[in-house]
Design a protein around this motif. Structure first.
Motif, PDB file in Angstrom:
ATOM      1  N   ASP A  65      84.504  15.300 166.828  1.00 50.73           N
ATOM      2  CA  ASP A  65      83.243  14.760 166.336  1.00 50.73           C
ATOM      3  C   ASP A  65      82.645  15.689 165.282  1.00 50.73           C
ATOM      4  OD1 ASP A  65      81.069  12.556 167.296  1.00 50.73           O
ATOM      5  OD2 ASP A  65      80.044  14.406 166.740  1.00 50.73           O
ATOM      6  N   ALA A  66      82.665  16.991 165.562  1.00 55.81           N
ATOM      7  CA  ALA A  66      82.115  17.973 164.612  1.00 55.81           C
ATOM      8  C   ALA A  66      82.904  17.994 163.313  1.00 55.81           C
ATOM      9  CB  ALA A  66      82.098  19.366 165.244  1.00 55.81           C
ATOM     10  N   ILE A  67      84.216  17.807 163.414  1.00 58.01           N
ATOM     11  CA  ILE A  67      85.062  17.767 162.208  1.00 58.01           C
ATOM     12  C   ILE A  67      84.686  16.570 161.341  1.00 58.01           C
ATOM     13  CG2 ILE A  67      87.428  17.571 161.342  1.00 58.01           C
ATOM     14  CD1 ILE A  67      86.917  20.227 162.720  1.00 58.01           C
ATOM     15  N   ALA A  68      84.498  15.416 161.971  1.00 64.81           N
ATOM     16  CA  ALA A  68      84.134  14.208 161.227  1.00 64.81           C
ATOM     17  C   ALA A  68      82.787  14.388 160.534  1.00 64.81           C
ATOM     18  CB  ALA A  68      84.091  13.003 162.162  1.00 64.81           C
ATOM     19  N   TYR A  69      81.825  14.989 161.219  1.00 59.96           N
ATOM     20  CA  TYR A  69      80.514  15.235 160.608  1.00 59.96           C
ATOM     21  C   TYR A  69      80.637  16.189 159.425  1.00 59.96           C
ATOM     22  CZ  TYR A  69      77.319  12.709 163.669  1.00 59.96           C
ATOM     23  OH  TYR A  69      76.613  11.713 164.290  1.00 59.96           O
ATOM     24  N   PHE A  70      81.476  17.200 159.554  1.00 62.35           N
ATOM     25  CA  PHE A  70      81.674  18.162 158.467  1.00 62.35           C
ATOM     26  C   PHE A  70      82.302  17.480 157.253  1.00 62.35           C
ATOM     27  CE2 PHE A  70      84.457  21.835 156.867  1.00 62.35           C
ATOM     28  CZ  PHE A  70      83.463  22.322 156.036  1.00 62.35           C
ATOM     29  N   HIS A  71      83.358  16.717 157.469  1.00 59.21           N
ATOM     30  CA  HIS A  71      84.017  16.026 156.358  1.00 59.21           C
ATOM     31  C   HIS A  71      83.079  15.009 155.707  1.00 59.21           C
ATOM     32  CE1 HIS A  71      88.346  16.920 158.003  1.00 59.21           C
ATOM     33  NE2 HIS A  71      87.689  18.011 157.645  1.00 59.21           N
ATOM     34  N   ALA A  72      82.288  14.317 156.536  1.00 59.68           N
ATOM     35  CA  ALA A  72      81.330  13.348 155.996  1.00 59.68           C
ATOM     36  C   ALA A  72      80.253  14.046 155.176  1.00 59.68           C
ATOM     37  CB  ALA A  72      80.695  12.550 157.135  1.00 59.68           C
ATOM     38  N   ALA A  73      79.793  15.200 155.655  1.00 60.99           N
ATOM     39  CA  ALA A  73      78.761  15.946 154.926  1.00 60.99           C
ATOM     40  C   ALA A  73      79.282  16.422 153.579  1.00 60.99           C
ATOM     41  CB  ALA A  73      78.282  17.132 155.763  1.00 60.99           C
ATOM     42  N   LEU A  74      80.525  16.877 153.555  1.00 59.85           N
ATOM     43  CA  LEU A  74      81.121  17.312 152.288  1.00 59.85           C
ATOM     44  C   LEU A  74      81.203  16.149 151.304  1.00 59.85           C
ATOM     45  CD1 LEU A  74      84.032  19.595 153.563  1.00 59.85           C
ATOM     46  CD2 LEU A  74      81.953  20.347 152.382  1.00 59.85           C
ATOM     47  N   GLU A  75      81.667  14.997 151.798  1.00 57.45           N
ATOM     48  CA  GLU A  75      81.760  13.824 150.918  1.00 57.45           C
ATOM     49  C   GLU A  75      80.374  13.379 150.463  1.00 57.45           C
ATOM     50  OE1 GLU A  75      83.477   9.239 150.847  1.00 57.45           O
ATOM     51  OE2 GLU A  75      84.189  10.617 152.399  1.00 57.45           O
ATOM     52  N   TYR A  76      79.417  13.400 151.364  1.00 59.27           N
ATOM     53  CA  TYR A  76      78.051  12.998 151.038  1.00 59.27           C
ATOM     54  C   TYR A  76      77.481  13.862 149.920  1.00 59.27           C
ATOM     55  CZ  TYR A  76      73.097  11.883 151.784  1.00 59.27           C
ATOM     56  OH  TYR A  76      71.789  11.490 151.615  1.00 59.27           O
ATOM     57  N   ARG A  77      77.752  15.164 149.988  1.00 58.44           N
ATOM     58  CA  ARG A  77      77.227  16.107 149.005  1.00 58.44           C
ATOM     59  C   ARG A  77      78.147  16.268 147.792  1.00 58.44           C
ATOM     60  NH1 ARG A  77      76.651  19.556 153.802  1.00 58.44           N
ATOM     61  NH2 ARG A  77      78.204  20.964 152.896  1.00 58.44           N
ATOM     62  N   ALA A  78      79.255  15.523 147.801  1.00 61.09           N
ATOM     63  CA  ALA A  78      80.254  15.617 146.724  1.00 61.09           C
ATOM     64  C   ALA A  78      80.723  17.066 146.550  1.00 61.09           C
ATOM     65  CB  ALA A  78      79.710  15.062 145.410  1.00 61.09           C
TER      66      ALA A  78
END
Length: 198
Positions: free
Chosen positions: A93-106
Motif C-alpha cells: 500500500d505504501a509503495i502504491a502511494y509513493f508511486h502515485a505521489a511521484l506521478e502526481y508531482r511529475a
C-alpha cells in the motif's frame, strides 16, 4: 488456536474505499467466535505526527517509515499473543502511494531507491495468509470532513492494481458492493476458524 504464528490478513487500497471498515467487521466476527484479534493501522496519521509527509507529498522516507512501522506493529501484536493480526495497509500500500505521489508531482525517484523499497515491501508477502484489495468507486462519497484530491485518489488505485498485477500477487478484490464485502468477510472468518481447528 494451535499455531504458534498468528494468521495475518492484510488490506490495501486508496483512501476512503472501506479498508478499515472491512477489517473492523472481520474483527467483530472473529471476536464473537472467541478469537484473539489485533488490528494495526493509522500509519499515515502517525507518520504525519512524526513529521513525515503523506498523501500526494509522500516520499521515500515516509514510505520506508510506514512499511517498517507496520512491520513493527505486526510483530508486537504477535508477541502479545494475537491469534489473528489484521493489517490495515499491507506493505505494498505504501509503495502504491509513493508511486502515485511521484506521478502526481511529475517527479522521478532513483531506480535503486524504488527497487529497494519494493524489495522491503515484498519481504512481507510470504507472511500474509490473505490479502484484500479494495476497489475505488468514485460514485461513493468520501468520508465526511475529508477533502481528498480525486486525481491522486485515482492514481493510488491505479498503482495498487499495477503492483498487484505486475507482481502476480495473490489477492481478493473487494468492491463497494455489499455482497462483495460480505464475501470477503466470510472468506476471512472461515479461514481463521478453519486454522483454529487444525
Amino acid at each position: 488456536m494451535t499455531t504458534t504464528q498468528p494468521i495475518r490478513i492484510g488490506v490495501l487500497g486508496t483512501h476512503s474505499t472501506g479498508k478499515t471498515t472491512l477489517l473492523k467487521r472481520i474483527e467483530m466476527e472473529l471476536r464473537a467466535e472467541g478469537v484473539t484479534v489485533a488490528r494495526t493501522g493509522r500509519l499515515g496519521k502517525r507518520a504525519a505526527a512524526a513529521g513525515l509527509p503523506k498523501m500526494q507529498h509522500h516520499t521515500a522516507a515516509s514510505t520506508e517509515w510506514i512499511i517498517t512501522q507496520g512491520i513493527a506493529d505486526e510483530l508486537a501484536a504477535a508477541a502479545q499473543g494475537a491469534e489473528v493480526v489484521l493489517l490495515d495497509r499491507a506493505a505494498h500500500d505504501a509503495i502504491a502511494y509513493f508511486h502515485a505521489a511521484l506521478e502526481y508531482r511529475a517527479e522521478a525517484s532513483h531506480r535503486l531507491e524504488r527497487e529497494r523499497l519494493l524489495a522491503l515491501a515484498s519481504t512481507q508477502l510470504p507472511k500474509y495468509d490473505m490479502l484484500f484489495a479494495t476497489v475505488l468507486d468514485e460514485s461513493k462519497p468520501v468520508e465526511h470532513g475529508h477533502d481528498y484530491d480525486p486525481r491522486f485518489r485515482r492514481l493510488v488505485d491505479q498503482h495498487i492494481r499495477l503492483l498487484l498485477d505486475q507482481g502476480d500477487i495473490a489477492h481478493q478484490r473487494v468492491t463497494s458492493d455489499p455482497d462483495s464485502q460480505a464475501h470477503a468477510i466470510d472468506t476471512a472468518v472461515q479461514l481463521c476458524l478453519k486454522e483454529a481447528l487444525v
